[in-house]
Design a protein around this motif. Structure first.
Motif, PDB file in Angstrom:
ATOM      1  N   ASN A  24       0.844  -1.200   0.000  1.00 38.43           N
ATOM      2  CA  ASN A  24       0.000   0.000   0.000  1.00 38.43           C
ATOM      3  C   ASN A  24       0.876   1.246   0.000  1.00 38.43           C
ATOM      4  O   ASN A  24       1.912   1.272   0.674  1.00 38.43           O
ATOM      5  CB  ASN A  24      -0.877   0.027   1.262  1.00 38.43           C
ATOM      6  N   TYR A  25       0.446   2.274  -0.720  1.00 43.39           N
ATOM      7  CA  TYR A  25       1.190   3.524  -0.702  1.00 43.39           C
ATOM      8  C   TYR A  25       0.226   4.675  -0.440  1.00 43.39           C
ATOM      9  O   TYR A  25      -0.967   4.582  -0.703  1.00 43.39           O
ATOM     10  CB  TYR A  25       1.990   3.717  -1.990  1.00 43.39           C
ATOM     11  N   SER A  26       0.797   5.776   0.068  1.00 38.09           N
ATOM     12  CA  SER A  26      -0.064   6.768   0.709  1.00 38.09           C
ATOM     13  C   SER A  26      -0.626   7.835  -0.226  1.00 38.09           C
ATOM     14  O   SER A  26      -1.691   8.369   0.028  1.00 38.09           O
ATOM     15  CB  SER A  26       0.708   7.462   1.836  1.00 38.09           C
ATOM     16  N   THR A  27       0.112   8.197  -1.282  1.00 36.20           N
ATOM     17  CA  THR A  27      -0.388   9.232  -2.190  1.00 36.20           C
ATOM     18  C   THR A  27      -0.154   8.817  -3.634  1.00 36.20           C
ATOM     19  O   THR A  27       0.569   7.852  -3.889  1.00 36.20           O
ATOM     20  CB  THR A  27       0.298  10.587  -1.939  1.00 36.20           C
ATOM     21  N   THR A  28      -0.735   9.555  -4.533  1.00 35.78           N
ATOM     22  CA  THR A  28      -0.613   9.227  -5.949  1.00 35.78           C
ATOM     23  C   THR A  28       0.845   9.130  -6.361  1.00 35.78           C
ATOM     24  O   THR A  28       1.661   9.982  -5.997  1.00 35.78           O
ATOM     25  CB  THR A  28      -1.307  10.318  -6.784  1.00 35.78           C
ATOM     26  N   SER A  29       1.155   8.097  -7.094  1.00 34.49           N
ATOM     27  CA  SER A  29       2.524   7.952  -7.585  1.00 34.49           C
ATOM     28  C   SER A  29       2.496   7.689  -9.089  1.00 34.49           C
ATOM     29  O   SER A  29       1.458   7.334  -9.644  1.00 34.49           O
ATOM     30  CB  SER A  29       3.255   6.820  -6.876  1.00 34.49           C
ATOM     31  N   ASN A  52      -3.234   2.011 -13.914  1.00 35.83           N
ATOM     32  CA  ASN A  52      -4.253   1.262 -13.186  1.00 35.83           C
ATOM     33  C   ASN A  52      -4.624  -0.005 -13.949  1.00 35.83           C
ATOM     34  O   ASN A  52      -4.841   0.024 -15.159  1.00 35.83           O
ATOM     35  CB  ASN A  52      -5.499   2.128 -12.979  1.00 35.83           C
ATOM     36  N   THR A  67      -4.447   1.589  -8.866  1.00 36.00           N
ATOM     37  CA  THR A  67      -4.071   2.946  -8.449  1.00 36.00           C
ATOM     38  C   THR A  67      -5.180   3.618  -7.640  1.00 36.00           C
ATOM     39  O   THR A  67      -4.887   4.500  -6.826  1.00 36.00           O
ATOM     40  CB  THR A  67      -3.750   3.817  -9.669  1.00 36.00           C
ATOM     41  N   ARG A  70      -4.602   2.382  -4.360  1.00 31.92           N
ATOM     42  CA  ARG A  70      -3.186   2.568  -4.012  1.00 31.92           C
ATOM     43  C   ARG A  70      -2.617   1.269  -3.463  1.00 31.92           C
ATOM     44  O   ARG A  70      -2.004   1.239  -2.381  1.00 31.92           O
ATOM     45  CB  ARG A  70      -2.995   3.722  -3.038  1.00 31.92           C
TER      46      ARG A  70
END
Lengths: 112, 114
Positions: A24-29, A52, A67, A70
């Motif tokens: 999991n990642y916290s902000t848009t990448s 995505n 995406t 996330r």
């Protein structure tokens, strides 16, 4: 701040079994990476996921990216001992002129 | 060369010594990154160069850490007055300039401060 969380951090499994590592990642990448690292070695690139719904497969490993959630997964099919290693998920924000943020890694041990 | 090379591969230093770690990136690659990987952890960003310009040094943990890339190719990471907490593997990475490819990592320098 961009953060990356992987789970599980440690995984011991039998040969022949299937399992999934979650990232999991916290902000848009912009990009999502999976790397493999053997003890005492450097990082080996496995997959780069850009959009995505992206799915990539190489041998017994398959990576996917959602995406909107996330979330990326690394799925291991019919594990073999040679896949024992630490697997890192990583993301970056801006094309190539920004740093890659890594998760803490998942240490995978496959029992023969 | 075909890939990123780093030297030395292993370095043992006494606390308080200065060390210099070298990275030879893939020929012609404009960007160069340094990361620090503590035992059992993921790599953490230290600094980034584009050619000879150091565009981001926000990850350097203290003013004892200094990096340079004077001619836009080889880079040196210098650590002054080493401390035990500096013990780690220092990785250099060199991404290609075009295309959605990944960063190519060197073999790393394992620094042990006694």
């Amino acid at each position: 701040e961009l953060k990356v969380e992987q789970n599980p951090l440690f995984l011991s499994m039998q040969e022949g079994k299937n399992y999934t590592i979650y990232c999991n990642y916290s902000t848009t990448s912009d990009r999502l990476y999976w790397y493999r690292q053997d003890p005492g070695k450097s990082l080996e690139s496995l997959f780069v996921l850009l959009s995505n719904g992206a799915v990539k497969q190489e041998g017994r490993l398959m990576a996917s990216l959602d995406t909107k959630a996330r979330l990326s997964t690394l799925h291991i099919t019919a594990a073999v001992h040679d896949l024992s290693a630490t697997y890192f998920c990583a993301v970056d924000k801006v094309a190539r002129d920004d740093k890659i943020i890594f998760g803490k890694g998942t240490r995978l041990h496959i029992l023969p | 060369g075909a890939g990123v090379s780093q030297s030395p591969r292993y370095k043992v230093a006494k606390r308080g010594q200065d060390v210099a770690l070298r990275c030879d990136p893939i020929s012609g690659h404009v960007s160069l990154f340094w990361y620090q990987q503590a035992l059992g952890q993921g790599p953490e960003f230290l600094t980034y160069f584009q050619n000879e310009a150091q565009l981001d040094k926000s990850g350097l943990p203290s003013d004892r850490f200094f990096a340079e890339r004077p001619e836009g190719s080889v880079s040196t990471l210098k650590i002054q007055r080493t401390q035990q907490e500096d013990s780690a593997v220092y990785l250099c990475a060199s991404p290609p300039d075009r295309g959605p490819d990944t960063q190519y990592f060197g073999p790393g320098t394992r620094l042990t401060v006694l």
